[in-house]
Design an enzyme around this catalytic site. Structure first.
Site, PDB file in Angstrom:
ATOM      1  N   LYS A 189      -2.619   6.569   1.362  1.00  0.00           N
ATOM      2  CA  LYS A 189      -2.470   7.044   2.739  1.00  0.00           C
ATOM      3  C   LYS A 189      -1.565   8.271   2.746  1.00  0.00           C
ATOM      4  O   LYS A 189      -0.400   8.213   3.126  1.00  0.00           O
ATOM      5  CB  LYS A 189      -1.910   5.908   3.609  1.00  0.00           C
ATOM      6  N   ARG A 219       0.837  -1.209   0.000  1.00  0.00           N
ATOM      7  CA  ARG A 219       0.000   0.000   0.000  1.00  0.00           C
ATOM      8  C   ARG A 219       0.865   1.250   0.000  1.00  0.00           C
ATOM      9  O   ARG A 219       0.550   2.233  -0.659  1.00  0.00           O
ATOM     10  CB  ARG A 219      -0.940  -0.035   1.210  1.00  0.00           C
ATOM     11  N   GLU A 255     -16.313   6.315   3.934  1.00  0.00           N
ATOM     12  CA  GLU A 255     -15.667   5.855   5.165  1.00  0.00           C
ATOM     13  C   GLU A 255     -15.561   7.016   6.129  1.00  0.00           C
ATOM     14  O   GLU A 255     -16.045   8.114   5.864  1.00  0.00           O
ATOM     15  CB  GLU A 255     -14.291   5.246   4.857  1.00  0.00           C
TER      16      GLU A 255
HETATM   17  C1  LIG Z   1      -5.236   3.851   7.637  1.00  0.00           C
HETATM   18  C2  LIG Z   1      -6.643   4.110   7.244  1.00  0.00           C
HETATM   19  C3  LIG Z   1      -7.662   3.143   7.418  1.00  0.00           C
HETATM   20  C4  LIG Z   1      -7.434   1.832   8.117  1.00  0.00           C
HETATM   21  O1  LIG Z   1      -6.556   0.996   7.450  1.00  0.00           O
HETATM   22  P1  LIG Z   1      -5.891  -0.244   8.192  1.00  0.00           P
HETATM   23  O2  LIG Z   1      -4.934  -0.782   7.206  1.00  0.00           O
HETATM   24  O3  LIG Z   1      -6.966  -1.209   8.518  1.00  0.00           O
HETATM   25  O4  LIG Z   1      -5.248   0.301   9.435  1.00  0.00           O
HETATM   26  C5  LIG Z   1      -8.923   3.443   6.953  1.00  0.00           C
HETATM   27  N1  LIG Z   1      -9.214   4.637   6.376  1.00  0.00           N
HETATM   28  C6  LIG Z   1      -8.268   5.591   6.208  1.00  0.00           C
HETATM   29  C7  LIG Z   1      -8.648   6.867   5.572  1.00  0.00           C
HETATM   30  C8  LIG Z   1      -6.959   5.351   6.638  1.00  0.00           C
HETATM   31  O5  LIG Z   1      -6.043   6.310   6.469  1.00  0.00           O
END
Ligand SMILES: *Cc1c(COP(=O)(O)O)cnc(C)c1O
Length: 337
Positions: free
Chosen positions: A182, A80, A218
């Site tokens: 991210k 990722r 989300e």
């Molecule tokens: C990091 C993140 C998540 C959660 O991801 P995980 O890999 O399960 O920790 C969900 N939404 C956003 C916007 C994120 O930055």
């Protein structure tokens, strides 16, 4: 092991002994090394400071029942982060070296990994930023990749409390933007909305799709799981959702361990009252139950007293897999020592 009050730690930065640092210069990454120096010195016009060229990851290290230190699926964080880097015109830190650097960093800070059963974990934060001075808008030429870790307390201190969330009037991620990676910039633009949500008495914002404001995406930092009244696990589908590793793992667990039907599809905000349970999923909490969603005066209630039964089964199964109490799928648990 350090002498900390593990059960009462919050989610806050605490300096640990070692961090990993690698530098990209003249088109290549150096080998990287561990250092005790937590400070970064850079030019005032560094690309990250002026134009936010940075991305990050988050994962946990913890002790299993049989006493090993492990990480959960760090290969997916590596993949990722590589996607995030490509989208941000940053040089990928090779995925195998990423995992190796996580292992090195956690191993060097082994004394900071909380004991099994404490509920605390060592949170691991890899990140990268454009480090050399630029002024015209363009990517940096030099980059730094770092990993630090910090012990964090149990997410549900004093029991699980279902959250009250609102459908936000602000947007998190533009269609065809950076919602699926991210990037720190996604968080910068969510700060106003989260401070405002807290002031209004909500725990979190749920963001609709920014293009049509019809579908659920989300929250600022967690994906959404919904359980239908007949026990199917549904998660919203959109190109601007960050692909949570926890959510992908939970969907696998639902199907393969619990025999539940699973579906990734567009979820309309006006159908939220058709579901029986709702939860937010991410590394920090695994799942936090949503008790109530407020959509501009319309209230959708899933129950404020406890986690829903299917949400709880999913939670317990995944945590059991992480802690070594339930057999994990091949490759999910990375042994550190
Ligand atoms: C990091 C993140 C998540 C959660 O991801 P995980 O890999 O399960 O920790 C969900 N939404 C956003 C916007 C994120 O930055």
């Amino acid at each position: 092991m350090k002498d900390l009050d593990w059960g009462n730690l919050g989610f806050a930065y605490q300096k640990t002994d070692y961090r990993f640092v690698a530098r990209y210069k003249d088109g290549a990454w150096d080998e990287g090394r561990l250092t005790t120096d937590e400070s970064i010195t850079m030019n005032e016009s560094a690309c990250v400071l002026q134009y936010a060229q940075t991305c990050f990851e988050g994962l946990k290290a913890y002790r299993t029942k049989d006493g090993h230190i492990v990480c959960f699926r760090p290969d997916l964080n590596a993949a990722r982060m590589a996607d995030s880097c490509r989208r941000m015109i940053m040089p990928v830190f090779p995925e195998d070296k990423f995992v190796d650097a996580v292992v090195q960093t956690v191993r060097a800070n082994a004394d900071w990994v909380p004991p099994f059963g404490s509920g605390a974990t060592l949170y691991v934060r890899p990140f990268m930023f454009g480090a050399d001075p630029i002024l015209g808008v363009k990517p940096a030429n030099e980059f730094e990749f770092r990993i630090f870790c910090t012990p964090v307390g149990p997410y549900f201190k004093g029991g699980v409390k279902p959250l009250t969330v609102r459908i936000s009037d602000y947007d998190r991620a533009a269609p065809r933007g950076t919602g699926h990676i991210k990037a720190g910039l996604n968080y910068a633009m969510s700060l106003y909305a989260i401070v405002d949500a807290h002031e209004q008495g909500y725990d979190e914002n749920m963001y609709p799709d920014a293009g049509t404001r019809t579908y659920l995406e989300e929250t600022g930092g967690a994906n959404i799981l919904l359980i239908t009244k007949d026990g199917k696990v549904v998660t919203p589908k959109s190109d601007s959702i960050l692909p949570s590793i926890t959510r992908r793992s939970l969907m696998f667990v639902a199907k393969e361990y619990l025999g539940l039907e699973v579906e990734e599809r567009k979820v309309r905000i006006d159908e939220l009252d058709q579901f029986a349970e709702c939860g937010l999923c991410g590394t920090a909490a695994v799942i936090s139950p949503v008790g109530k969603i407020v959509d501009h005066g319309r209230e959708i209630c899933y129950g404020m007293d406890k986690m829903g039964p299917i949400t709880e089964k999913l939670y317990k199964t995944l945590v059991g897999i992480q802690m070594g109490e339930i057999e994990a799928p091949e490759g999910w648990i990375k042994r550190i020592d």
